[in-house]
Design an enzyme around this catalytic site. Structure first.
Site, PDB file in Angstrom:
ATOM      1  N   GLU A 221      -2.929   7.621  -4.490  1.00  0.00           N
ATOM      2  CA  GLU A 221      -2.806   6.325  -3.836  1.00  0.00           C
ATOM      3  C   GLU A 221      -2.625   5.224  -4.871  1.00  0.00           C
ATOM      4  O   GLU A 221      -3.186   5.297  -5.963  1.00  0.00           O
ATOM      5  CB  GLU A 221      -4.104   6.089  -3.049  1.00  0.00           C
TER       6      GLU A 221
ATOM      7  N   TYR B  85       0.864  -1.191   0.000  1.00  0.00           N
ATOM      8  CA  TYR B  85       0.000   0.000   0.000  1.00  0.00           C
ATOM      9  C   TYR B  85       0.890   1.226   0.000  1.00  0.00           C
ATOM     10  O   TYR B  85       1.846   1.323   0.776  1.00  0.00           O
ATOM     11  CB  TYR B  85      -0.899   0.054   1.249  1.00  0.00           C
TER      12      TYR B  85
END
Lengths: 292, 378
Positions: B191, B103
């Site tokens: 992201e 992530y």
């Protein structure tokens, strides 16, 4: 005494010839604020409500070397430039009324001002008022009265409502600061609290928060650690606001699970702060807090 | 403004990031032909281009192993609403076999007033889940907005999520690209989750970019009419936006109008405190004209969720007489108000405002608590 602003503060209005700038210059002058100059590029040499207008802040400061504060009514696209200009001209306090400034711009000018020792209030804020002394903002002056209560608020209208409720109960205010509804602002709760802690005239503080961000939690931490010692009563707007939705203010949004009403109330209560369920409970809670 | 996955990936490519090979398909187009033209063949991943979060879990991402799978899944996904929103486009992407999912994201840390990089070795879950289940795995690094992300910081993040060797420098390169995109596109959030580790390479399997609405004037190529499919707004929120109203739909049945965001939220809370459920948030802002007030009142009368309406005004710049005139205008235009309306007016010109309303038989209170009590009786 009051914080940041009093009857002696000499003020420059940036964007004085615009509709908002000119309108509020009149209201601030009527309240007693010492506005010594205005700035609008290209409009130098004019006058607005008897205030001389200059093309640059530097010129205004040259003619009025005692000016230390500026208030900005410049449209969003040009507002960042106006802040840099005020900081570079040596202003100690810059109030940014303008709404809709890109957050990346605010991020930069706030960091820049900090490095140069300038206090920024806002953006997207109603400004501040030291009742009976001066106002540097767009709030209606008559709802506030002189007295010992400090108010720090993320909201505009709600602050007027609370100020009015306090004034009616005979609880006047030392200084009332609307710190702004944007995600990144120049003066946070804790930074304003440091000033109120040192102000001998302020006996108690009202914090008016809302959902989003973690300023209320940080204020609670400061109180817990004994770095703020005066009685505090808080109110948090947005108890019924759903997560992920922006409630009018760009900063009023519950994101990634942080900034919830419950989280803020819990943190404040753990620090011994009474949290009012409605703004109209604040005067009574303050009275109790002051008795202790 | 949220960008679609395919848009965020297109932008990332400009920063030198290698993204999976893909084709974008509109409804009615032949996916097989498009894939063949692009030299793409199964296995592929078919991905619904919607902006709501949690798309994968909601069934918006499917693996197609054969050409038949592709045909079937394309039809299926076009017809499948993801949290209420049907996609206008599907992205068909080469399947990337991988074992490790990372992530990495960035937002602005409001209190520190700096961009902050968030990374974890446990990708695939969303960041809230990681924060809940593996909070210690989240690496946070703040970046000075004037100096920018330094190479050592990017490597530090990579090292802390377990990367070494060539993978570490590839990750650092990717993170720098993501950061540059975030800064140059006025990001509220950038992201990649999951970011796949394939051998020494990192490949963004998903990409998200949210651009600050206040900065859209600097990115005119992005500004477009996507309200309907954004998934951020309901049908009535879109209608309201088109009328220039700051309106958020909620679950209850009491219509709320206030002036100022803080006061409007507080008005919702007040109604809740007295046992009611707000149907909406509607802020008429500072210095509202009678015309805007008329629009707001008429809108809430039309809005099917509301059974009654509560208007709470504290006049500063806003003048109570102007507000009252707006209410009367709405009354005249609609013939009569089909839903009960309770008004609280205080502040600038409140006497004048109340007088106007009373002449037209509308109750106007000074005390908001009394007003809410009356509202709840109706």
């Amino acid at each position: 005494m009051a914080i940041l602003l009093d009857e002696k503060t000499k003020v420059i209005v940036q964007g004085i010839t615009g509709r908002e700038g000119s309108f509020h210059t009149k209201l601030m002058l009527d309240y007693g604020t010492k506005i010594v100059a205005g700035v609008t590029p290209g409009k130098g040499g004019q006058e607005v409500h008897g205030v001389p207008v200059y093309d640059t802040v530097e010129e205004a400061v040259k003619e009025h070397p005692d000016a230390t504060a500026s208030i900005i009514f410049v449209p969003a696209r040009f507002a960042a430039d106006a802040v840099y200009e005020a900081v570079d001209a040596g202003m100690k306090l810059v109030v940014v009324i303008t709404e809709h400034i890109p957050v990346h711009e605010a991020l930069k000018f706030i960091n820049y001002a900090k490095q140069k020792g300038t206090t920024v209030i806002g953006p997207n804020c109603p400004g501040l008022i030291s009742p009976g002394k001066a106002k540097l903002g767009i709030m209606p002056g008559h709802v506030f009265k002189e007295g010992p209560i400090g108010i720090i608020s993320r909201s505009g209208t709600l602050t007027y409502e609370i100020g009015y409720a306090l004034s009616k109960q005979g609880m006047g205010q030392s200084t009332v600061i609307g710190i702004g509804g944007d995600p990144v602002i120049g003066t946070s709760f804790t930074e304003a609290m440091e000033l109120f802690e040192k102000d001998p005239e302020t006996e108690a503080l009202v914090l008016v928060g809302e959902i989003g961000g973690d300023m209320e939690e940080r204020a609670a931490q400061m109180i817990k650690e004994g770095r703020f010692t005066k009685p505090v009563v808080a109110f948090i707007a947005g108890r019924t606001a759903p997560p992920g939705k922006r409630m009018g203010h760009a900063g009023a949004i519950i994101m990634m699970g942080t900034g919830t009403y419950q989280g803020k109330v819990k943190a404040l209560e753990e620090a011994g702060v009474k949290v009012a369920k409605t703004p109209f409970e604040i005067p009574e809670l303050l009275r109790q807090a002051l008795k202790k | 403004m949220k960008l679609f996955e395919y848009e965020a990936k297109e932008i990332l490519k400009k920063y030198g990031v290698k993204v999976p090979k893909s084709v974008l398909v509109k409804k009615g187009e032949d996916p097989i032909e498009k894939m063949k033209q692009a030299g793409l063949e199964p296995p592929v991943v078919v991905k619904s281009q919607v902006l709501v979060a949690g798309r994968g879990k909601a069934g918006g991402i499917k693996m197609a192993k054969t050409w038949d799978d592709v045909k079937r899944l394309v039809d299926e996904l076009f017809d499948k609403p993801i949290k209420g929103i049907k996609p206008r486009l599907l992205l068909i992407e080469e399947a990337i076999p991988h074992e490790v999912e990372l992530y990495v994201g960035m937002v602005i840390d409001r209190s520190e007033r700096k961009p902050v990089i968030l990374a974890s070795k446990y990708g695939g879950m969303d960041i809230e889940e990681i924060a809940r289940e593996k909070p210690e795995s989240i690496i946070r690094v703040h970046v000075d907005p004037f100096i920018g992300l330094k190479g050592y910081q990017a490597r530090l993040v990579g090292k802390k999520i377990g990367l070494t060797g060539k993978a570490l420098s590839n990750f650092a390169k990717f993170l720098t690209a993501l950061y540059n995109m975030f800064m140059e596109y006025d990001g509220e959030l950038a992201e990649s989750n999951p970011l796949a580790l394939v051998g020494d390479e990192v490949i963004p399997l998903d990409a998200r970019l949210i651009v600050d609405d206040n900065a859209l004037y600097r990115h005119p190529e992005l500004a477009k009419e996507i309200l309907e499919e954004s998934g951020e707004y309901t049908e009535w929120e879109i209608k309201a936006r088109k009328k220039g109203l700051a309106f958020v739909e909620l679950d209850g049945d009491i219509g709320i109008i206030g002036n100022g965001a803080g006061l409007t939220m507080t008005t919702m809370d007040l109604v809740y405190e007295f046992g009611g459920k707000p149907a909406n948030f509607l802020d008429i802002g500072g210095g509202a004209s009678a015309e805007l007030v008329k629009t707001a009142v008429s809108f809430l009368v039309e809005f099917p969720k509301t059974k009654k309406i509560f208007m709470n005004i504290f006049g500063g710049i806003t003048r109570c007489d102007e507000v009252a005139k707006g209410i009367v205008k709405a009354l005249e235009e609609l013939g009569k108000l089909e839903k009960p309306l309770v008004v609280r007016l205080a502040g600038t010109n409140e006497e004048e405002g109340r007088e106007i309303l009373e002449k037209h038989g509308i109750e106007a209170f000074v005390d908001p608590i009394e007003a809410v009590k009356r509202l709840m009786e109706l």
